[in-house]
Scaffold this active site. Sequence first.
Site, PDB file in Angstrom:
ATOM      1  N   GLU A   1       0.901  -1.118  -0.011  1.00 58.79           N
ATOM      2  CA  GLU A   1      -0.086  -0.016   0.129  1.00 58.79           C
ATOM      3  C   GLU A   1       0.832   1.259  -0.017  1.00 58.79           C
ATOM      4  O   GLU A   1       2.180   1.261   0.319  1.00 58.79           O
ATOM      5  CB  GLU A   1      -0.765   0.059   1.205  1.00 58.79           C
ATOM      6  CG  GLU A   1      -2.448  -0.314   1.107  1.00 58.79           C
ATOM      7  CD  GLU A   1      -3.140   0.816   0.271  1.00 58.79           C
ATOM      8  OE1 GLU A   1      -2.665   1.356  -0.481  1.00 58.79           O
ATOM      9  OE2 GLU A   1      -4.340   0.872   0.775  1.00 58.79           O
ATOM     10  N   ASP A   2       0.308   2.237  -0.446  1.00 55.72           N
ATOM     11  CA  ASP A   2       0.895   3.640  -0.440  1.00 55.72           C
ATOM     12  C   ASP A   2       1.054   4.250   0.902  1.00 55.72           C
ATOM     13  O   ASP A   2       1.892   4.688   1.429  1.00 55.72           O
ATOM     14  CB  ASP A   2       0.554   4.637  -1.641  1.00 55.72           C
ATOM     15  CG  ASP A   2      -0.971   4.956  -1.584  1.00 55.72           C
ATOM     16  OD1 ASP A   2      -1.803   4.075  -0.691  1.00 55.72           O
ATOM     17  OD2 ASP A   2      -1.529   5.438  -2.423  1.00 55.72           O
TER      18      ASP A   2
ATOM     19  N   ASP B   1      -4.272   5.864   6.059  1.00 53.23           N
ATOM     20  CA  ASP B   1      -4.754   7.065   6.747  1.00 53.23           C
ATOM     21  C   ASP B   1      -5.604   6.602   7.530  1.00 53.23           C
ATOM     22  O   ASP B   1      -5.560   6.383   8.892  1.00 53.23           O
ATOM     23  CB  ASP B   1      -5.328   7.519   5.410  1.00 53.23           C
ATOM     24  CG  ASP B   1      -6.030   8.972   5.778  1.00 53.23           C
ATOM     25  OD1 ASP B   1      -5.537   9.954   6.271  1.00 53.23           O
ATOM     26  OD2 ASP B   1      -7.044   9.382   5.406  1.00 53.23           O
TER      27      ASP B   1
ATOM     28  N   PHE C   1      -2.339  16.160   3.950  1.00 50.44           N
ATOM     29  CA  PHE C   1      -2.571  15.534   2.643  1.00 50.44           C
ATOM     30  C   PHE C   1      -1.003  15.734   1.928  1.00 50.44           C
ATOM     31  O   PHE C   1      -0.393  16.680   1.651  1.00 50.44           O
ATOM     32  CB  PHE C   1      -3.520  16.507   1.824  1.00 50.44           C
ATOM     33  CG  PHE C   1      -3.765  15.722   0.423  1.00 50.44           C
ATOM     34  CD1 PHE C   1      -4.719  14.706   0.627  1.00 50.44           C
ATOM     35  CD2 PHE C   1      -3.293  16.222  -0.593  1.00 50.44           C
ATOM     36  CE1 PHE C   1      -4.669  13.807  -0.708  1.00 50.44           C
ATOM     37  CE2 PHE C   1      -3.503  15.612  -1.816  1.00 50.44           C
ATOM     38  CZ  PHE C   1      -4.548  14.467  -1.952  1.00 50.44           C
TER      39      PHE C   1
ATOM     40  N   ARG D   1       1.636  12.243  -9.316  1.00 52.87           N
ATOM     41  CA  ARG D   1       2.347  10.778  -9.009  1.00 52.87           C
ATOM     42  C   ARG D   1       3.720  10.805  -9.552  1.00 52.87           C
ATOM     43  O   ARG D   1       4.387   9.892  -8.899  1.00 52.87           O
ATOM     44  CB  ARG D   1       1.305   9.845  -9.927  1.00 52.87           C
ATOM     45  CG  ARG D   1      -0.130   9.660  -9.271  1.00 52.87           C
ATOM     46  CD  ARG D   1      -0.668   8.354  -9.919  1.00 52.87           C
ATOM     47  NE  ARG D   1      -2.238   8.345  -9.894  1.00 52.87           N
ATOM     48  CZ  ARG D   1      -2.887   8.177  -8.855  1.00 52.87           C
ATOM     49  NH1 ARG D   1      -2.227   7.650  -7.642  1.00 52.87           N
ATOM     50  NH2 ARG D   1      -4.153   7.937  -8.930  1.00 52.87           N
TER      51      ARG D   1
HETATM   52  P1  5GP Z   1      -7.769   5.150   4.236  1.00 53.47           P
HETATM   53  O1  5GP Z   1      -8.673   4.068   3.667  1.00 53.47           O
HETATM   54  O2  5GP Z   1      -6.541   4.506   5.066  1.00 53.47           O
HETATM   55  O3  5GP Z   1      -8.345   6.303   4.654  1.00 53.47           O
HETATM   56  O4  5GP Z   1      -6.938   5.508   2.925  1.00 53.47           O
HETATM   57  C1  5GP Z   1      -6.169   4.995   2.115  1.00 53.47           C
HETATM   58  C2  5GP Z   1      -5.979   5.527   0.903  1.00 53.47           C
HETATM   59  O5  5GP Z   1      -6.551   6.726   0.666  1.00 53.47           O
HETATM   60  C3  5GP Z   1      -4.759   5.278   0.285  1.00 53.47           C
HETATM   61  O6  5GP Z   1      -4.417   4.100  -0.385  1.00 53.47           O
HETATM   62  C4  5GP Z   1      -4.594   6.566  -0.622  1.00 53.47           C
HETATM   63  O7  5GP Z   1      -4.972   6.039  -2.069  1.00 53.47           O
HETATM   64  C5  5GP Z   1      -5.602   7.569  -0.196  1.00 53.47           C
HETATM   65  N1  5GP Z   1      -4.821   8.383   0.646  1.00 53.47           N
HETATM   66  C6  5GP Z   1      -4.894   8.626   2.085  1.00 53.47           C
HETATM   67  N2  5GP Z   1      -4.308   9.652   2.503  1.00 53.47           N
HETATM   68  C7  5GP Z   1      -3.768  10.446   1.335  1.00 53.47           C
HETATM   69  C8  5GP Z   1      -2.953  11.602   1.080  1.00 53.47           C
HETATM   70  O8  5GP Z   1      -2.485  12.242   2.166  1.00 53.47           O
HETATM   71  N3  5GP Z   1      -2.776  11.780   0.016  1.00 53.47           N
HETATM   72  C9  5GP Z   1      -3.206  11.200  -1.139  1.00 53.47           C
HETATM   73  N4  5GP Z   1      -2.799  11.616  -2.427  1.00 53.47           N
HETATM   74  N5  5GP Z   1      -3.710   9.910  -0.797  1.00 53.47           N
HETATM   75  C10 5GP Z   1      -4.155   9.763   0.105  1.00 53.47           C
END
Ligand code: 5GP
Length: 176
Positions: A98-99, A102, A151, A164
């Site tokens: 995963e990237d 959050d 963010f 990206r």
């Molecule tokens: P979660 O389900 O943990 O809230 O979010 C995960 C996904 O939200 C990540 O795989 C990513 O694609 C997106 N995401 C969460 N935080 C960020 C951020 O700070 N920047 C960006 N560009 N994408 C985010």
Amino acid sequence: MVPLKLSELISQDDLQTKVTEIGKKITEQFKGEELTAICVLKGSCLYFADLVRSIDLDIQCEFFGVSSYGASTHSSGEVKTTLDLTVPLEGKNVLLVEDIVDTGLTMNFLKKNIEARMPKKLVTTSLLFKPAALKTECYIDHVGFEIENRFVVGYGLDYQGFYRNLPYIAQSSDFN
Ligand code: 5GP
């Protein structure tokens, strides 16, 4: 494209050092075995590309599309599969890449989805982790960097599809 006000948060050199370190740990963890590495599209594309090249094992590369943000900068809380895996995972060693974690909802959705396919072992990695944003318990085996609840874009992470290709991670002062 709407330009963001960005400042560098994690340099290209620091990213490469960390990715190499995580690659070595994963190589040790699965020594002598095969691995199926899953790239979570689209954000982990660059981390995945560098990480698999830092792992010295026989690796099958697979791609899993999920969407949780849409065009927004906040997680919708609803995770949708946009591209499913095309290979069975039963009995395999699986690395989920995963990237960023959050709220933790996407990672937990993915873990549950993959566990249901009966792998031999599932190991997870996320390049970035925002502990202050978590909305649910979420364990990750290999975390690259813990960051503040801001963010970020770059190195695979986007804003409305852009940024990206930045070779480093930048944080935006336009939101939060
Ligand atoms: P979660 O389900 O943990 O809230 O979010 C995960 C996904 O939200 C990540 O795989 C990513 O694609 C997106 N995401 C969460 N935080 C960020 C951020 O700070 N920047 C960006 N560009 N994408 C985010």
